[in-house]
Design an enzyme around this catalytic site. Structure first.
Site, PDB file in Angstrom:
ATOM      1  N   HIS A 159       0.836  -1.201   0.000  1.00 46.96           N
ATOM      2  CA  HIS A 159       0.000   0.000   0.000  1.00 46.96           C
ATOM      3  C   HIS A 159       0.873   1.254   0.000  1.00 46.96           C
ATOM      4  O   HIS A 159       2.052   1.212   0.350  1.00 46.96           O
ATOM      5  CB  HIS A 159      -0.917   0.011   1.223  1.00 46.96           C
TER       6      HIS A 159
ATOM      7  N   TYR B 289       8.961  -9.567  12.503  1.00 50.89           N
ATOM      8  CA  TYR B 289       7.738  -8.985  11.972  1.00 50.89           C
ATOM      9  C   TYR B 289       7.313  -9.739  10.729  1.00 50.89           C
ATOM     10  O   TYR B 289       8.146 -10.096   9.891  1.00 50.89           O
ATOM     11  CB  TYR B 289       8.016  -7.507  11.672  1.00 50.89           C
TER      12      TYR B 289
ATOM     13  N   HIS C 181       8.107   4.602   6.766  1.00 50.12           N
ATOM     14  CA  HIS C 181       7.475   4.693   5.438  1.00 50.12           C
ATOM     15  C   HIS C 181       6.578   5.911   5.472  1.00 50.12           C
ATOM     16  O   HIS C 181       5.524   5.899   6.102  1.00 50.12           O
ATOM     17  CB  HIS C 181       6.685   3.413   5.148  1.00 50.12           C
TER      18      HIS C 181
ATOM     19  N   HIS D 205       4.839   0.576   0.062  1.00 49.84           N
ATOM     20  CA  HIS D 205       5.617  -0.427   0.778  1.00 49.84           C
ATOM     21  C   HIS D 205       4.762  -1.668   1.006  1.00 49.84           C
ATOM     22  O   HIS D 205       3.570  -1.680   0.709  1.00 49.84           O
ATOM     23  CB  HIS D 205       6.177   0.126   2.097  1.00 49.84           C
TER      24      HIS D 205
END
Lengths: 341, 341, 341, 341, 341, 341
Positions: A242, A257, A272, A278
């Site tokens: 997105h 993560y 970001h 990203h």
């Protein structure tokens, strides 16, 4: 952008909280009263006779390594990794390591105080429940310690000011009201997510929010990515690709993560900014696209995000080569085309 | 209270929608413009030259058995079990069975029109997504059918009025705007739930809401209990025991409901009014308390709820012995004491 | 910080309003449209053929000495000490002394226009009542005066611009609407306070407020400390010790202020910025702690506050030694410890 | 201030959208997320392998001469004079002339996205109707074009950044949601005005509004002065003389504007900042004062306004002598006095 | 439904306001505090020593024939046809004819007090302007008249109560505040309408509104159809055919209404309840469909509407044959089909 | 209307809470969910094995004589005169006298739950402070008492229902959340009032408010008239004469009320409905008009008011001659005229 963790101070260098803090990024303005900054600390020494107060904003502490003690005018908080604490604007306090060294993240919030988000259709309970937050009992010093010379470092309009005090600021005998420091154990977060298909917005992981005047665009949200079950069917399960209006500063408290295989380690950070595309790296993409979608527990991990309506600007310190990862962008190389006419 | 399903009409009795409707319960008032009614229909015949319009409220259709056609001034909708449709207040329409017989539930909503709930922290997508709702294309009749004598039955201030029309009301050639009938497939609902522990409020299953002037207390919510994964740890997983402000009229479209082992069957209904304590029956309680909490898919079931801020009053028809289950209360007998000092 | 009054101009120096104004502090920005500035004026001459208009904000005048005349396009206001007037943004006007010399304070408000505060539980009347505000009748000049050359000084985006006009701007023959200058007599303020115990927030003395987008944090409030009865029992009656989010610029119109025995004189000013602790001086503290708490009329005094959500920054002029009191901080020396374990 | 149109680029100079853009004025800040800029473009070449995206704000295009194509990730829009298009923040696109040369205006909006204004007592329809807006179908490139090297120019925090891409950004195969580019034909505007007397606020001509946190003071409104009937009786019909809080940047798409006889030509611009008095010129005033007030159709004209709560600051480029009209102020000379006592 | 005017009382029958009032329709409830009633009066005598007060709602008077005097505790209002007055809830008053006979309409409003509507994009002026409303000066009686026996008729919870007073209620010597009676001349209404095409909602003619808790659905609006220019192009100009949520009680003060050629006369009334389709009669339809669309002044007419969110229920009196027009529905017979496939 | 206190039950008559309750007046409706009722109780016996729960509303208890115990599912509250307690809707409880006999008032609130009023300009503290409210600790019964047969009386939709329980409802072992019973000591109320002149609205004495959808018109306010200082200058100090929209049910807990010399005694009640003029009696008026206005402590008194937006209707019981004072109206006889022309 992505950063390595701050190195822990060497034993010789007695580094207290004010000495051991590095600012990575910030936005808005303490003068105008909106925005926030993202700091990291790596310390090995208590503040002793030094106290700090911040007229510019409240401070949210997110320890990544080592228990810390927050000695405030209104009593003492003790938190460790997977716990957080918030010190309101203007309160005098010390942050001291309790286990030798300590490292963690700080969100300095110039806007409206953090509060629990409205739950909407989630209903009466869920996410961070009010009953799991606690504030300290009053506590004050007497005797010789109370009469020692103290230094007060005060942050006001983005500047630091120092004053000598002839006594300890720990002289508050009692207090009432709700303008108080508080702590919360992130392991008590009641995580909600899809139990059918699709991958919800990370807003569903909001712990605390500093609202702005415009609903839907928070001054800054504190969001976590806690242990949870993944059961979505017919779905690409990792965080989707997105680009968006909000800007995302992330940190990792423990584990790994689920959108990045490596490079983003505990104590590290990533950013970001607004409208920067990203998503998972190419390896994660391939794996997740091929995976069987049985129930899966994402466990032993805790990442978080300071997500803001303002783009973050980075500091000179954040550009130092031992911190900034120069090749972060390469994790998105090697994606294959998926469509042909 | 709990009710058996309405028996299907016998083949000899030509029962159209207006003849085949039974009102079980209602609240508020069409005159004052708040509240709703819960009806059930069991039919085997089309309305032919008869049309209906309702000045008192919009109507939400929840088929349990058999496809139906909703012929409206603005075009034709076709829905079956696990789909819903809403006809706005004042629109002329017919409801016709397409597969011989048809049975289902109707919520007649006297308050503000149904809308999608604000999603709060759920974010930009989730629950019923706007893109899954559709409205019909305009459609009108010409030729001899257009000039036939028609009957229009109009509901106004709680009364029925009949008028003769010298032509078909299906004479709308085009339309624009957003005051239109619409349909939705409940299987497209993006179900959200706990992926950690605890059992969220059923508000998290809200499909459509008719808001009142007081946030948090809807005039009526349409809520579903769709197929979904149960993964909560350290949790009693069935709907918990509670008594509350809102009043709950329930129906079952297919399968079985996870708080009751039997008695509540497809086409049946139940009512738990304001501050009436309820929850799983004793058998469900024992089972769920002993169960291993591995991930479990609740599947092949679809129950729903009309949940209202007003207590429902039941009709005389609803008290008939073939409908009302006299021993419903007994399902909560036999619970054992859990605490001793 | 605390300041002495501005010296009155000597008879030889013909000082009109634009020449006789000094800016002590300000915040926010006329460009961004929030914040305010605190000015003081000391004058002895009318503006003659000079007019002023301010595109950056409205101006609130608080005379401390000498009657003044505000000649505006929409008519003439005359006010003296204990009265105030507000000139809306963009209106052309003159400020002229009517009694030789004049001195006073000005709040230049860059944010939303001043309005009466919502009264909340105070009810239908109280504080400043709408009926006590008045606007002028239209008034315009004709004859030779109307055709004289005039200078218009215009403030726009924080800068001053000068233009020559071939006629008087006092040429408005009639007007209607509510965007008009107005005046108010502070002696008509209906003061509300505790009639039992405790010491309420000074917000209870709000005359006018320029609201921000965030309820509870005004862009700037105009607050007064008028004559009133003190009857609180079991209470430390002077303004209590506090540090807070709002920043407080104070002035004194007449008499003496109940938290300070001296140093703060009519025409003087003080500033306690965001999160700077302040309260009564040590002498006042001792006296008030020992006083018998019978009803007492605080009389013959009128202080006021420009209280803002933004911290005030001070100007270079404000730091001049004849204005700034270097030893203000000493008034809080000498407090004794009150608690021992 | 008033400006001549931007000269069209000569045939030799291949001027694409990024090369052919000039910024006249702006306010607010892309960093703080409010305000807007007013740009003009004059181009004669497509962008070829260059794409643009803007993280700072959405862009409203107002062509004055020549059709243009907006190739976006989400499909292609084609608009010409009297039409507009809006590209949301962060979307990659090209603007290409379709008829040799093209000229027009751009509003870069840093604040909340443009939306239709609430209609208030105008009711359910009027002004720009939602049904007249359209968004493109998805469209993507394949084959060799898809694998060409492309340049992406990205605007972020007021700066331009360039990146090389190994493929075309026109690779979006499908999209859903409402964050999409759209276009509108200004000739479909349902103009409302007085049908009795008086001259309403230009707010009655609002096409789109970017709201601020303070109702009534838009971040920026896009307002048009379309063809319409003038029937007001006992009224001075041209736009009245005023000075006001909002700042007005105007442009002319076609025809002539009813408050100015000449000087303001298609492709030209004017600016009347906060609290700067303005109105019809002296010639228009005399004519309109003497006119017979029979119904009159204002036709063959289309002017527009970017109206903002912030004063516009002008750029260095805007001060160039071939653009800025030095004698604009003279159009208001020569008015006669109307009143004598 | 449509009604003839109330016959004027014969000279012999001394008919004062309380005797000469007939209730046609009402909705909501004075007990619950919402809804309104529509009354008509036809009188020829003053109230003399009788006064009236109404705890159930405020009263809006719309004279159709003859000047009337409203003697209130707070002073005297005098209005005639094309003017209106509002007496607040609970105020004692008399209504007396000043020209022999008088006839008119009354809206008794049980809900929130009438106020001016928010103007939305209409801007700062338009519709009914605040400056055209006026309230009376205080006026009180002394001398023998003050000591006469008076009757007070009080309406409370829908019932009438009578009390004897030993003095005149006209004994209020002074008053302040804004809870006061007021009057307005409908000829000062600044009518806004389409100046391009289409036919706006009648909400654009709202004079006063009693808002409900739900924006967009007024408790009752007072709407007028005043003289105005019709200039819409490509448009069917009379009020369009519609059925809608709001219910419309209409009256005619003077002239003829543009949707009906006859039958609806000054002093007459009509009612189109919720979701009852209505529009111009067949003759008007044919004429308007064939008309040339040049500018046309609708003049010498004034109709009005009490438009409510609740359907009106009619009284027994309203069904009397000399009032109710039995054949109203026939005006819509004879429309021809417009479309064939 | 005014009522005598309810006689205490004779020793022989064992009167528990349900037997000893009399309803004087009520408004709104438990079915529609707004309004309230005013009850009085006079009892001499505990409820033993009887419990009560109320689905229709929460209950506010105002003891006038004798301590009472409120045994609830969530723990036990003990209050006496000058204290209050609130039991939420749907909670099972007993009310038992602890000192032989007990008498008091009850407000049954059908609308939104009581909450603290927004303080507006009163600021951060004042009126009833949150810290002075307390809720009970959980408490449950075991042993033989837990297994006794109990009666549960349940109020639902205005009717009473009785059920047999085979166990005590005091079986709640723990609870969390904020839907809990609470108590408050009215002597801790921080009374605010005028300290200059005039007599504020009684809204300034609001302890708790049940808000309606319309700000300013509470469903019901609980207001007290506590001990306080009167210091207003140039003012008629008793409650002023007025008639108003809200309806006022009053009771007296102790002492005497400052607007009435006699007749209104502890345990008695009075009612002044919507738009019924009322104020001090003639004797009080004469005295107060002649009094010297030095500071005066109103002490040893506590009256209260249930003030509602709906007019109260009285019950048949309330009209009994031993309760209703027939000559209450006479207290306003004998006022003299104050003005002559």
């Amino acid at each position: 952008m992505r950063w390595n963790p701050l190195p822990l101070p060497s034993q010789d260098a007695r580094t207290d909280f004010l000495a051991g803090m590095t600012t990575l990024a910030g936005n808005g303005s303490p003068v105008a009263g909106h925005g926030c900054s993202a700091h990291i600390y790596a310390i090995n020494h208590p503040m002793e006779n030094r106290f700090f107060s911040n007229a510019d904003g409240e401070m949210l502490f997110v320890p990544e390594k080592g228990k810390i003690e927050l000695r405030t005018e209104m009593g003492v908080l003790v938190i460790g990794p997977c716990e957080i604490a918030v010190i309101p604007r203007g309160l005098k306090f010390q942050l001291n390591p309790l286990e030798g060294t300590a490292r963690g993240y700080v969100c300095e919030n110039y806007g409206s105080p953090f509060q629990l988000p409205e739950l909407g259709p989630i209903g009466a309970n869920g996410l961070a429940n009010p009953r799991d937050f606690s504030s300290p009992h009053a506590q004050f010093v007497t005797g010789p310690e109370a009469d020692l010379q103290h230094e007060l470092v005060h942050k006001f309009q983005g500047m630091f000011w120092s004053a000598e005090l002839a006594h300890s600021p720990m002289d508050v005998v009692a207090w009432h009201g709700n303008y108080a420091p508080y702590q919360y154990d992130l392991r008590r977060f009641n995580t909600i997510g899809t139990v059918s298909f699709d991958h919800p917005d990370p807003s569903i992981f909001t712990v605390l929010t500093s609202v702005s005047e415009t609903p839907g665009t928070a001054n800054v949200d504190f969001v976590i990515f806690p242990p949870r079950w993944m059961v979505a069917e017919n779905t690409f399960r990792p965080p989707y690709f997105h680009r968006n209006f909000m800007s995302e500063f992330m940190g990792l408290i423990t584990g790994s993560y689920d959108a990045k295989e490596g490079g983003f380690v505990p104590g590290g950070s990533s950013l970001h900014n607004r409208m920067s595309a990203h998503g998972p790296d190419a390896i994660t993409f391939e794996k997740a696209s091929a995976a069987t979608l049985s129930p899966q527990k994402i466990d032993h991990t805790l990442a978080f995000m300071f997500e803001s309506r303002f783009a973050f600007e980075t500091t000179r310190e954040s550009q130092e080569p031992h911190l900034l990862q120069q090749d972060y962008w390469k994790c998105w190389q090697g994606f294959k085309k998926q469509f042909q006419t």
